[in-house]
Design a protein around this motif. Structure first.
Motif, short mmCIF file in Angstrom:
data_model
loop_
_atom_site.label_atom_id
_atom_site.label_comp_id
_atom_site.label_asym_id
_atom_site.label_seq_id
_atom_site.Cartn_x
_atom_site.Cartn_y
_atom_site.Cartn_z
N SER A 239 0.83 -1.21 0.00
CA SER A 239 0.00 0.00 0.00
C SER A 239 0.87 1.26 0.00
CB SER A 239 -0.96 -0.01 1.19
OG SER A 239 -0.28 -0.17 2.41
N ARG A 240 1.99 1.24 0.72
CA ARG A 240 2.89 2.40 0.71
C ARG A 240 3.47 2.63 -0.68
NH1 ARG A 240 4.43 0.75 6.07
NH2 ARG A 240 6.12 -0.53 5.25
N ARG A 241 3.86 1.55 -1.35
CA ARG A 241 4.42 1.69 -2.70
C ARG A 241 3.40 2.28 -3.66
NH1 ARG A 241 7.71 -3.34 -5.07
NH2 ARG A 241 7.79 -1.83 -6.78
N LEU A 242 2.17 1.86 -3.52
CA LEU A 242 1.12 2.38 -4.40
C LEU A 242 0.88 3.87 -4.16
CD1 LEU A 242 -1.06 1.91 -6.54
CD2 LEU A 242 -2.63 1.33 -4.67
N GLU A 247 1.32 9.63 -5.78
CA GLU A 247 1.60 11.00 -5.38
C GLU A 247 2.43 11.78 -6.40
OE1 GLU A 247 1.57 11.14 -0.54
OE2 GLU A 247 3.32 10.22 -1.50
N GLN A 248 3.02 11.10 -7.38
CA GLN A 248 3.81 11.82 -8.38
C GLN A 248 2.95 12.50 -9.43
OE1 GLN A 248 6.06 9.27 -11.23
NE2 GLN A 248 4.97 7.55 -10.27
N PHE A 249 1.64 12.21 -9.43
CA PHE A 249 0.74 12.76 -10.45
C PHE A 249 -0.14 13.86 -9.85
CE2 PHE A 249 1.46 8.25 -11.46
CZ PHE A 249 2.20 8.42 -12.63
N GLU A 250 -0.66 14.71 -10.72
CA GLU A 250 -1.50 15.81 -10.28
C GLU A 250 -2.90 15.31 -9.93
OE1 GLU A 250 -3.01 20.23 -11.82
OE2 GLU A 250 -1.78 18.94 -13.12
N ASN A 251 -3.38 15.65 -8.76
CA ASN A 251 -4.72 15.29 -8.30
C ASN A 251 -5.06 13.83 -8.56
OD1 ASN A 251 -5.20 17.99 -7.53
ND2 ASN A 251 -5.85 18.52 -9.59
N PRO A 252 -4.32 12.89 -8.01
CA PRO A 252 -4.58 11.47 -8.29
C PRO A 252 -5.86 10.97 -7.63
CG PRO A 252 -2.91 11.69 -6.60
CD PRO A 252 -3.20 13.08 -7.07
N ILE A 253 -6.53 10.02 -8.30
CA ILE A 253 -7.65 9.26 -7.73
C ILE A 253 -7.30 7.80 -7.90
CG2 ILE A 253 -10.12 8.83 -7.77
CD1 ILE A 253 -10.35 11.21 -9.68
N ILE A 254 -7.40 7.05 -6.85
CA ILE A 254 -7.14 5.61 -6.94
C ILE A 254 -8.45 4.88 -7.14
CG2 ILE A 254 -6.37 3.57 -5.65
CD1 ILE A 254 -4.23 5.31 -4.38
N ARG A 255 -8.51 4.05 -8.16
CA ARG A 255 -9.70 3.24 -8.42
C ARG A 255 -9.33 1.76 -8.37
NH1 ARG A 255 -11.90 7.11 -13.30
NH2 ARG A 255 -13.01 8.58 -11.95
N MET A 256 -10.13 1.01 -7.62
CA MET A 256 -9.92 -0.43 -7.48
C MET A 256 -11.21 -1.16 -7.78
SD MET A 256 -7.69 -0.59 -3.92
CE MET A 256 -8.91 0.31 -2.95
N GLU A 257 -11.08 -2.46 -8.13
CA GLU A 257 -12.27 -3.27 -8.32
C GLU A 257 -13.00 -3.44 -7.00
OE1 GLU A 257 -11.49 -6.38 -11.88
OE2 GLU A 257 -10.21 -6.64 -10.13
N ASP A 258 -14.32 -3.47 -7.06
CA ASP A 258 -15.13 -3.71 -5.87
C ASP A 258 -14.72 -5.04 -5.23
OD1 ASP A 258 -17.96 -5.13 -4.90
OD2 ASP A 258 -17.66 -3.08 -4.20
N PHE A 282 -5.78 -0.94 3.79
CA PHE A 282 -4.52 -0.22 3.94
C PHE A 282 -4.36 0.84 2.85
CE2 PHE A 282 -2.08 -3.83 6.33
CZ PHE A 282 -2.90 -3.62 7.42
N ILE A 283 -4.71 0.47 1.61
CA ILE A 283 -4.62 1.43 0.51
C ILE A 283 -5.54 2.62 0.77
CG2 ILE A 283 -5.15 1.80 -1.93
CD1 ILE A 283 -4.23 -1.11 -2.42
N THR A 284 -6.77 2.33 1.18
CA THR A 284 -7.75 3.39 1.42
C THR A 284 -7.30 4.30 2.55
OG1 THR A 284 -9.54 1.93 0.68
CG2 THR A 284 -10.17 3.86 1.97
N TYR A 285 -6.84 3.70 3.65
CA TYR A 285 -6.41 4.49 4.81
C TYR A 285 -5.23 5.38 4.46
CZ TYR A 285 -3.96 5.42 9.20
OH TYR A 285 -3.29 6.02 10.22
N LYS A 286 -4.22 4.81 3.82
CA LYS A 286 -3.03 5.59 3.51
C LYS A 286 -3.33 6.66 2.45
CE LYS A 286 0.56 2.20 4.74
NZ LYS A 286 -0.30 1.29 5.51
N ALA A 287 -4.22 6.34 1.52
CA ALA A 287 -4.60 7.33 0.51
C ALA A 287 -5.32 8.51 1.15
CB ALA A 287 -5.48 6.68 -0.56
N GLU A 288 -6.24 8.22 2.06
CA GLU A 288 -6.96 9.30 2.73
C GLU A 288 -6.01 10.18 3.52
OE1 GLU A 288 -9.94 7.33 4.99
OE2 GLU A 288 -11.35 7.19 3.33
N ARG A 289 -5.04 9.55 4.19
CA ARG A 289 -4.05 10.34 4.93
C ARG A 289 -3.26 11.25 4.01
NH1 ARG A 289 -2.30 8.77 10.00
NH2 ARG A 289 -1.11 10.70 9.82
N ALA A 290 -3.07 10.82 2.76
CA ALA A 290 -2.33 11.62 1.79
C ALA A 290 -3.23 12.55 0.99
CB ALA A 290 -1.58 10.69 0.83
N GLY A 291 -4.53 12.57 1.31
CA GLY A 291 -5.47 13.44 0.60
C GLY A 291 -5.87 12.93 -0.77
#
Length: 349
Positions: A239-242, A247-258, A282-291
């Motif tokens: 999750s940290r690697r993802l 974070e290297q892209f402008e205004n990223p949105i992460i999309r995953m399969e349900d 873990f992905i969701t939590y870390k992404a939210e922390r990173a905005g």
């Protein structure tokens, strides 16, 4: 709608504040215990109000303690509260503002009074905090708690975002490659082999089988605990690697399969034993922390559909090909491109 979890440390709270907050922590915990014991013993009904609570907490905290106790009491199993149990107040009964010199303060009721205390502001939380101060976001329940010698508060900021200029990042989770991610329209992708996860699963499955045959059940259970720790550590690293990639892209949105869709439609039997849910959390939590906003999409045919023309293609192991447009691509990256292009729903983790 974006939901960002904000956790901030209070900046040098005075001794009197710390003593009162510690006192509130104890009374809040006792209030919840009082409610649960009363329901268990039949002393009063679930419609208990603050009039039944005889302690020094502000009524806003008493009400929140009653709500949390009801929720805890409805769960299966015995309810136990830690000494470090946070105390909380609902969204309408706490404030966040700035002083004349620009210091951000959080105010909330406690025992003797409302306390307005500075919080330490850092890059990861500055945007949602600024939105709350400016009135451009909604706040949720505030929790206050102690860790070591420091005191913290945590809450969520919820706000709408402009989708223009966003970079959707599709994430495919699988067996051969545990993560395959593509930043749509950026031409950038990442892949992580699933070899380590498969090795861990094989190793500990073999150990469990051997110990079961020998009748060493306690040792078998300890092996299961070790496997869980290995899996959890791996999911944290993945999750940290993802998040770093996103974070290297402008205004990223992460999309995953349900998640449920993955389990229902996967032909891979290991999908049911592999900790997909934990990895997604873990992905969701870390992404939210990173905005970073996280969305889930319909998983139907993400692996079979061509991400360029939309036709049904052919997958042979890691290779995907489309006879309609002559597209050839790594199969998992083709899937991640499809995921990035689909409309998503907010992910709750």
């Amino acid at each position: 709608m974006v939901t960002v979890t904000v956790t901030a440390k209070f900046h040098n709270p005075s001794l009197s504040r710390r003593k009162e907050w510690q006192r509130a922590t104890r009374i809040y915990r006792d209030t919840k215990r009082f409610c649960i014991d009363g329901w268990e013993n039949g002393d009063f009904s679930k419609s208990v109000t603050t009039s039944s609570i005889d302690n020094e907490l502000y009524s806003a905290l008493q009400n929140q303690a009653i709500r949390e106790a009801k929720s805890d009491h409805n769960k299966d199993g015995e309810v136990r509260y830690r000494e470090s149990q946070p105390f909380a107040v609902n969204n309408q009964n706490w404030e966040i503002d700035t002083t004349d010199n620009g210091t951000v303060v959080v105010g909330f009721p406690c025992v003797s009074q409302w306390w307005y205390t500075p919080i330490e502001l850092y890059d990861d939380i500055s945007d949602p905090v600024d939105r709350l101060v400016e009135g451009d976001a909604d706040k949720t329940r505030l929790q206050v708690y102690r860790r070591g010698d420091d005191w913290y508060c945590t809450f969520n900021a919820e706000y709408d975002t402009d989708t223009v200029g966003e970079t959707p990042i599709g994430v495919d989770i699988g067996e051969r490659h545990i993560l395959a991610a593509t930043a749509d329209d950026e031409g950038e992708s990442m892949m992580v082999s699933g070899a380590e996860a498969k090795y861990v699963r094989r190793k500990y499955r073999s150990l469990r089988d051997s110990l079961s045959e020998a009748g060493a059940l306690r040792a078998r259970n300890r092996v299961g605990d070790k496997e869980q720790r290995r899996i959890t550590d791996l999911n944290h690293k993945l999750s940290r690697r993802l998040i770093t990639f996103a974070e290297q892209f402008e205004n990223p949105i992460i999309r995953m399969e349900d998640l449920e869709g993955i389990r229902e439609n996967s032909s891979w039997s290991g999908v049911h034993s592999w900790h997909f849910h934990q990895l997604q959390q873990f992905i969701t939590y870390k992404a939210e922390r990173a905005g970073i906003r996280v969305e889930t999409v319909d998983p139907y045919h993400t692996s079979q559909e061509c991400s360029v023309c939309g036709s049904m293609g052919t997958r042979d192991g890691d290779h995907f090909s489309c006879s309609e447009c002559d597209r050839e691509r790594h199969a998992d990256l083709n899937a991640s491109e499809n995921i990035a292009q689909r409309e998503g729903e907010p992910c709750t983790g």
